[in-house]
Design a protein around this motif. Structure first.
Motif, PDB file in Angstrom:
ATOM      1  N   LEU A 128       0.860  -1.187   0.000  1.00  0.00           N
ATOM      2  CA  LEU A 128       0.000   0.000   0.000  1.00  0.00           C
ATOM      3  C   LEU A 128       0.890   1.228   0.000  1.00  0.00           C
ATOM      4  O   LEU A 128       1.847   1.311   0.777  1.00  0.00           O
ATOM      5  CB  LEU A 128      -0.897   0.015   1.247  1.00  0.00           C
ATOM      6  N   GLU A 129       0.561   2.198  -0.860  1.00  0.00           N
ATOM      7  CA  GLU A 129       1.300   3.459  -0.841  1.00  0.00           C
ATOM      8  C   GLU A 129       0.366   4.621  -1.129  1.00  0.00           C
ATOM      9  O   GLU A 129      -0.633   4.489  -1.867  1.00  0.00           O
ATOM     10  CB  GLU A 129       2.457   3.454  -1.838  1.00  0.00           C
ATOM     11  N   VAL A 130       0.692   5.768  -0.545  1.00  0.00           N
ATOM     12  CA  VAL A 130      -0.079   7.004  -0.698  1.00  0.00           C
ATOM     13  C   VAL A 130       0.898   8.113  -1.041  1.00  0.00           C
ATOM     14  O   VAL A 130       1.980   8.208  -0.439  1.00  0.00           O
ATOM     15  CB  VAL A 130      -0.849   7.354   0.590  1.00  0.00           C
ATOM     16  N   GLN A 131       0.524   8.944  -2.007  1.00  0.00           N
ATOM     17  CA  GLN A 131       1.374  10.060  -2.410  1.00  0.00           C
ATOM     18  C   GLN A 131       0.529  11.303  -2.625  1.00  0.00           C
ATOM     19  O   GLN A 131      -0.532  11.256  -3.245  1.00  0.00           O
ATOM     20  CB  GLN A 131       2.131   9.717  -3.688  1.00  0.00           C
ATOM     21  N   HIS A 132       1.031  12.427  -2.112  1.00  0.00           N
ATOM     22  CA  HIS A 132       0.340  13.709  -2.246  1.00  0.00           C
ATOM     23  C   HIS A 132       1.315  14.719  -2.848  1.00  0.00           C
ATOM     24  O   HIS A 132       2.431  14.881  -2.335  1.00  0.00           O
ATOM     25  CB  HIS A 132      -0.131  14.191  -0.865  1.00  0.00           C
ATOM     26  N   ALA A 133       0.940  15.350  -3.930  1.00  0.00           N
ATOM     27  CA  ALA A 133       1.745  16.382  -4.579  1.00  0.00           C
ATOM     28  C   ALA A 133       0.967  17.684  -4.577  1.00  0.00           C
ATOM     29  O   ALA A 133      -0.247  17.696  -4.837  1.00  0.00           O
ATOM     30  CB  ALA A 133       2.097  15.974  -6.006  1.00  0.00           C
ATOM     31  N   LEU A 134       1.655  18.788  -4.267  1.00  0.00           N
ATOM     32  CA  LEU A 134       0.963  20.075  -4.224  1.00  0.00           C
ATOM     33  C   LEU A 134       1.952  21.205  -4.466  1.00  0.00           C
ATOM     34  O   LEU A 134       3.095  21.157  -3.988  1.00  0.00           O
ATOM     35  CB  LEU A 134       0.264  20.282  -2.880  1.00  0.00           C
ATOM     36  N   PRO A 135       1.540  22.205  -5.236  1.00  0.00           N
ATOM     37  CA  PRO A 135       2.378  23.395  -5.393  1.00  0.00           C
ATOM     38  C   PRO A 135       2.224  24.306  -4.181  1.00  0.00           C
ATOM     39  O   PRO A 135       1.137  24.399  -3.593  1.00  0.00           O
ATOM     40  CB  PRO A 135       1.816  24.048  -6.661  1.00  0.00           C
ATOM     41  N   ILE A 136       3.327  24.935  -3.764  1.00  0.00           N
ATOM     42  CA  ILE A 136       3.303  25.878  -2.651  1.00  0.00           C
ATOM     43  C   ILE A 136       3.840  27.205  -3.172  1.00  0.00           C
ATOM     44  O   ILE A 136       5.046  27.331  -3.449  1.00  0.00           O
ATOM     45  CB  ILE A 136       4.140  25.374  -1.469  1.00  0.00           C
ATOM     46  N   GLY A 137       2.975  28.163  -3.329  1.00  0.00           N
ATOM     47  CA  GLY A 137       3.384  29.449  -3.885  1.00  0.00           C
ATOM     48  C   GLY A 137       3.769  29.299  -5.341  1.00  0.00           C
ATOM     49  O   GLY A 137       3.318  28.402  -6.063  1.00  0.00           O
ATOM     50  N   GLN A 138       4.657  30.187  -5.778  1.00  0.00           N
ATOM     51  CA  GLN A 138       5.083  30.195  -7.169  1.00  0.00           C
ATOM     52  C   GLN A 138       6.363  29.414  -7.416  1.00  0.00           C
ATOM     53  O   GLN A 138       6.686  29.113  -8.557  1.00  0.00           O
ATOM     54  CB  GLN A 138       5.299  31.652  -7.618  1.00  0.00           C
ATOM     55  N   ARG A 139       7.088  29.041  -6.345  1.00  0.00           N
ATOM     56  CA  ARG A 139       8.416  28.471  -6.526  1.00  0.00           C
ATOM     57  C   ARG A 139       8.554  27.016  -6.097  1.00  0.00           C
ATOM     58  O   ARG A 139       9.488  26.339  -6.509  1.00  0.00           O
ATOM     59  CB  ARG A 139       9.447  29.314  -5.754  1.00  0.00           C
ATOM     60  N   HIS A 140       7.677  26.514  -5.278  1.00  0.00           N
ATOM     61  CA  HIS A 140       7.845  25.184  -4.703  1.00  0.00           C
ATOM     62  C   HIS A 140       6.785  24.221  -5.229  1.00  0.00           C
ATOM     63  O   HIS A 140       5.618  24.589  -5.380  1.00  0.00           O
ATOM     64  CB  HIS A 140       7.745  25.236  -3.170  1.00  0.00           C
ATOM     65  N   HIS A 141       7.238  22.998  -5.468  1.00  0.00           N
ATOM     66  CA  HIS A 141       6.308  21.912  -5.785  1.00  0.00           C
ATOM     67  C   HIS A 141       6.702  20.723  -4.918  1.00  0.00           C
ATOM     68  O   HIS A 141       7.718  20.078  -5.135  1.00  0.00           O
ATOM     69  CB  HIS A 141       6.374  21.548  -7.265  1.00  0.00           C
ATOM     70  N   LEU A 142       5.863  20.473  -3.926  1.00  0.00           N
ATOM     71  CA  LEU A 142       6.175  19.479  -2.903  1.00  0.00           C
ATOM     72  C   LEU A 142       5.485  18.161  -3.208  1.00  0.00           C
ATOM     73  O   LEU A 142       4.325  18.128  -3.620  1.00  0.00           O
ATOM     74  CB  LEU A 142       5.727  19.998  -1.540  1.00  0.00           C
ATOM     75  N   ALA A 143       6.205  17.070  -3.002  1.00  0.00           N
ATOM     76  CA  ALA A 143       5.616  15.727  -3.074  1.00  0.00           C
ATOM     77  C   ALA A 143       6.028  14.966  -1.820  1.00  0.00           C
ATOM     78  O   ALA A 143       7.192  14.992  -1.425  1.00  0.00           O
ATOM     79  CB  ALA A 143       6.099  14.994  -4.322  1.00  0.00           C
ATOM     80  N   TRP A 144       5.061  14.326  -1.188  1.00  0.00           N
ATOM     81  CA  TRP A 144       5.369  13.549   0.007  1.00  0.00           C
ATOM     82  C   TRP A 144       4.421  12.352   0.056  1.00  0.00           C
ATOM     83  O   TRP A 144       3.394  12.308  -0.617  1.00  0.00           O
ATOM     84  CB  TRP A 144       5.258  14.401   1.274  1.00  0.00           C
ATOM     85  N   GLY A 145       4.808  11.374   0.838  1.00  0.00           N
ATOM     86  CA  GLY A 145       3.959  10.189   0.932  1.00  0.00           C
ATOM     87  C   GLY A 145       4.630   9.104   1.752  1.00  0.00           C
ATOM     88  O   GLY A 145       5.664   9.314   2.394  1.00  0.00           O
ATOM     89  N   GLY A 146       4.013   7.958   1.723  1.00  0.00           N
ATOM     90  CA  GLY A 146       4.540   6.829   2.487  1.00  0.00           C
ATOM     91  C   GLY A 146       3.950   5.533   1.995  1.00  0.00           C
ATOM     92  O   GLY A 146       3.043   5.505   1.145  1.00  0.00           O
ATOM     93  N   GLY A 147       4.483   4.448   2.520  1.00  0.00           N
ATOM     94  CA  GLY A 147       4.005   3.144   2.085  1.00  0.00           C
ATOM     95  C   GLY A 147       4.297   2.063   3.109  1.00  0.00           C
ATOM     96  O   GLY A 147       5.101   2.241   4.031  1.00  0.00           O
ATOM     97  N   TYR A 148       3.633   0.938   2.914  1.00  0.00           N
ATOM     98  CA  TYR A 148       3.806  -0.225   3.787  1.00  0.00           C
ATOM     99  C   TYR A 148       3.711  -1.480   2.930  1.00  0.00           C
ATOM    100  O   TYR A 148       2.838  -1.580   2.056  1.00  0.00           O
ATOM    101  CB  TYR A 148       2.727  -0.257   4.870  1.00  0.00           C
ATOM    102  N   ARG A 149       4.631  -2.402   3.166  1.00  0.00           N
ATOM    103  CA  ARG A 149       4.608  -3.680   2.453  1.00  0.00           C
ATOM    104  C   ARG A 149       4.783  -4.824   3.441  1.00  0.00           C
ATOM    105  O   ARG A 149       5.615  -4.745   4.357  1.00  0.00           O
ATOM    106  CB  ARG A 149       5.723  -3.745   1.402  1.00  0.00           C
ATOM    107  N   TYR A 150       3.989  -5.858   3.222  1.00  0.00           N
ATOM    108  CA  TYR A 150       4.096  -7.061   4.053  1.00  0.00           C
ATOM    109  C   TYR A 150       4.233  -8.267   3.139  1.00  0.00           C
ATOM    110  O   TYR A 150       3.508  -8.395   2.141  1.00  0.00           O
ATOM    111  CB  TYR A 150       2.854  -7.227   4.930  1.00  0.00           C
ATOM    112  N   SER A 151       5.179  -9.145   3.460  1.00  0.00           N
ATOM    113  CA  SER A 151       5.360 -10.377   2.692  1.00  0.00           C
ATOM    114  C   SER A 151       5.463 -11.568   3.630  1.00  0.00           C
ATOM    115  O   SER A 151       6.149 -11.497   4.666  1.00  0.00           O
ATOM    116  CB  SER A 151       6.627 -10.312   1.826  1.00  0.00           C
ATOM    117  N   LEU A 152       4.788 -12.632   3.268  1.00  0.00           N
ATOM    118  CA  LEU A 152       4.952 -13.921   3.926  1.00  0.00           C
ATOM    119  C   LEU A 152       5.739 -14.812   2.976  1.00  0.00           C
ATOM    120  O   LEU A 152       5.249 -15.175   1.904  1.00  0.00           O
ATOM    121  CB  LEU A 152       3.593 -14.541   4.247  1.00  0.00           C
TER     122      LEU A 152
END
Length: 635
Positions: free
Chosen positions: A311-335
């Protein structure tokens, strides 16, 4: 003998056609899906997990388009990857490959991350990819993005030397039916795909394919053929509307792969993926993806059953005129469940594996021409705990059609089961301890610090090129050290340095004719830390890399609606074990018999009757000259 004369005749004829067509009218149909100028505007997503024009991507990235794959005549995914000049692709046997970038070429390569439509096909058994278990319908591939260099900041551990992201077409773009079939000297197979509309804004496709291949020979056994069989089926559904896109896809497969000196390998598996992308206010984007994957692999040494949820989630958003931020996280499970063989034993036989991660990356427009990308990824695994992977990249658009970029990154290869859990009995023993080889209980992550400097330019609509210089310093590399009463143990007492230059370019002298070339020159050095008595060179755990490799390709639309493609490739000598340098020619001549039918003649390895690509001289297999006739029918 008759086959040899036939292939030589076909190859010579294609070369002659290419030469004659150099004077063909410039009113011929456009060569491919994209002009060189349009290719520079192709949007890639693998560099930063966000959409970026190829011309502006601050990384050593090469894009293989669906048209490139079709014109190459490639019948398998690893053969399509030969089109990327920044990849070293060496075939071990009928089904196995050593695929790497910037050194570390082995059949158990563990520093490349491979994705298929966002689904990682990494194996926690050895941190690499079983290439014989990976397949797609090549006619459904939109593009393959190949990054050489670290991608750990956004993709995590194991994206040390590169990322291969295979992206298939939306179901919307594969409507109607397509039948592909082919038969040749050593290979035959076919695929059928059909796509339709489910309703307003929703489309689907379903496919099935089967392939038989026998084009590897074992010289030690009188050139007995060693082959494989693989079948696969799957579907994809895409829905668009109200600022949201939804993708659901799945595959099932099985295969049997022959080995010259051991029993067959049997594989099977299934996967199901779902992804939702939503456009937010003010230019933001939210993406959520999850998949489950079941694989089975049976071979004489051991058998594996692997179940994975990601499972992974990602959020991208512009901040003002100069910044474009991307952040997120994930989790993996294996047997991961192993059935131990008579000599190769995993302790414990069953492992519950978990990975979790968080990342953040900010692209800052310092000026209109200068950009900086700063990011870091934090990842936790059950073996070595937490890992930090930072990256800094600068990009300067010297002109609207050129870019100079530089990067500094740290990447990590996390431990795998083979590093910690594997035990091998000495010949003649039926139980242990003591073991001949044992996983290192304290084996830690391997790390790399990488510096890159690159330049990319589009001079006009006819000429483009890219160059990258890189220097990578590796620490904590795996070595096999003599143990006390325990045979040999895996430890982190190796280090290395890889320096080199990657260069490729394309020239389109006529609308109907495109030439491209690329290559890599590299210096790969490994050394040992004080106290090491590494035995890996004697057990084939170390890499085997050429000093250089290059390729030249010609694609031409000929009069009479014919299409001719030539690919000449050269790989330098491998040092240990020695594999002689080789140069080979592949060719394809296609004829669209109508708007719905295309016939093609494909020749492989036309310059020599056989050649070897990887492995020890006593056990390696060789690959022969071959011809294949293919047909594509749309309905």
């Amino acid at each position: 003998m008759r086959k040899s004369f036939l292939t030589i005749y076909v190859g010579a004829g294609l070369i002659a056609l290419q030469a004659m067509a150099a004077h063909a009218s410039d009113q011929d149909e456009a060569l491919a899906d994209y002009t060189l100028e349009q290719l520079s505007n192709v949007v890639v997503t693998s560099v930063s997990r966000q959409e970026t024009r190829l011309a502006n991507a601050p990384a050593s990235v090469y894009v293989i388009t669906g048209s490139d794959i079709a014109r190459s005549g490639a019948a398998a995914l690893p053969e399509a990857l030969r089109l990327a000049p920044n990849l070293q692709v060496a075939r071990r046997d009928a089904s196995g490959y050593a695929i790497s970038a910037r050194g570390f070429s082995t059949t158990l390569s563990n520093k490349m991350l491979v994705l298929i439509d966002g689904r990682s096909v990494y194996s926690p058994l050895f941190s690499g990819v079983f290439w014989e278990s990976q397949d797609v319908t090549l006619s459904d591939v939109e593009r393959i993005e190949v990054i050489s260099g670290p991608g750990g900041t956004v993709w995590g551990a194991n994206a040390v030397n590169g990322v291969i992201n295979i992206i298939t077409k939306s179901a919307r773009d594969t409507q109607g039916g397509l039948l592909n079939a082919g038969a040749g000297t050593y290979q035959r197979g076919g695929a059928v795909r059909y796509g339709g509309q489910l309703g307003e804004g929703s489309w689907y496709r379903a496919y099935a394919k089967v392939t038989y291949d026998e084009d590897a020979m074992d010289p030690a056994r009188g050139h007995a053929q060693v082959g494989w069989r693989r079948s696969q089926a799957g579907f994809r559904i895409d829905s668009e509307g109200q600022g949201r896109t939804v993708t659901v896809s799945g595959d099932v497969y099985d295969g049997r792969f022959g080995q010259a000196r051991a029993g067959d390998i049997v594989t099977a598996g299934a996967n199901l993926l779902g992804r939702v992308t939503r456009q937010l206010d003010r230019g933001g984007e939210l993406k959520v993806q999850a998949y489950i994957d079941q694989t089975r692999r049976d071979q004489p040494a051991a058998a594996q059953r692997l179940s994975t949820f990601d499972l992974e989630v990602q959020h991208a958003l512009p901040i003002g005129q100069r910044h474009h931020l991307a952040w997120g996280g994930g989790y993996r499970y294996s047997l991961d469940r192993m059935t131990n063989g008579p000599q190769l034993i995993f302790i414990p036989a069953e492992r519950h594996l978990q990975w979790s991660n968080l990342f953040v990356q900010d692209e800052v427009a310092i000026t209109t021409a200068l950009r900086a990308t700063v990011g870091v990824k934090l990842e936790h695994n059950v073996y070595s705990g937490s890992e930090t992977m930072p990256s800094l990249r600068l990009a300067w658009n010297a002109t609207p059609a050129s870019m100079l970029w530089a990067g500094a990154s740290r990447a990590v290869r996390a431990p795998a089961r083979i590093d910690r859990d594997v035990m091998q009995l000495a010949p003649g023993r039926t139980s242990g301890p003591p073991w001949a080889v044992a996983g290192g209980p304290d084996f830690d992550s391997e790390s790399a610090r990488v510096l890159e400097l690159g330049y990319r330019a589009q001079f006009d609509s006819k000429l483009s090129w890219s160059a990258t210089a890189f220097a990578s310093h590796y620490d904590g590399l795996r070595t096999l050290e003599p143990g006390t009463g325990q045979g040999a143990l895996f430890q982190n007492l190796g280090k290395g340095r890889v320096r080199g230059i990657e260069l490729w370019g394309a020239w389109q002298p006529l609308p109907s004719w495109r030439l491209s070339a690329g290559g890599v020159v590299q210096d790969v050095e490994f050394s040992l830390k004080p106290g090491s008595s590494d035995l890996a060179r004697q057990t084939s755990l170390a890499s085997n890399d050429p000093h250089s490799y290059w390729s030249v390709k010609s694609s031409h639309d000929l009069p009479g609606n014919l299409r001719a493609d030539l690919s000449l490739r050269h790989v330098g000598q491998l040092p240990n074990p020695v594999v002689p340098a080789y140069t080979e020619l592949d060719a394809r001549l296609a004829w669209p018999a109508s708007g719905r039918v295309e016939l093609a003649l494909v020749g492989r390895n036309l310059l020599h009757s056989t050649h070897a690509e990887f492995g020890d001289a006593r056990t390696r297999q060789v690959f022969a000259r071959s011809v294949m006739l293919t047909a594509a029918v749309r309905f």
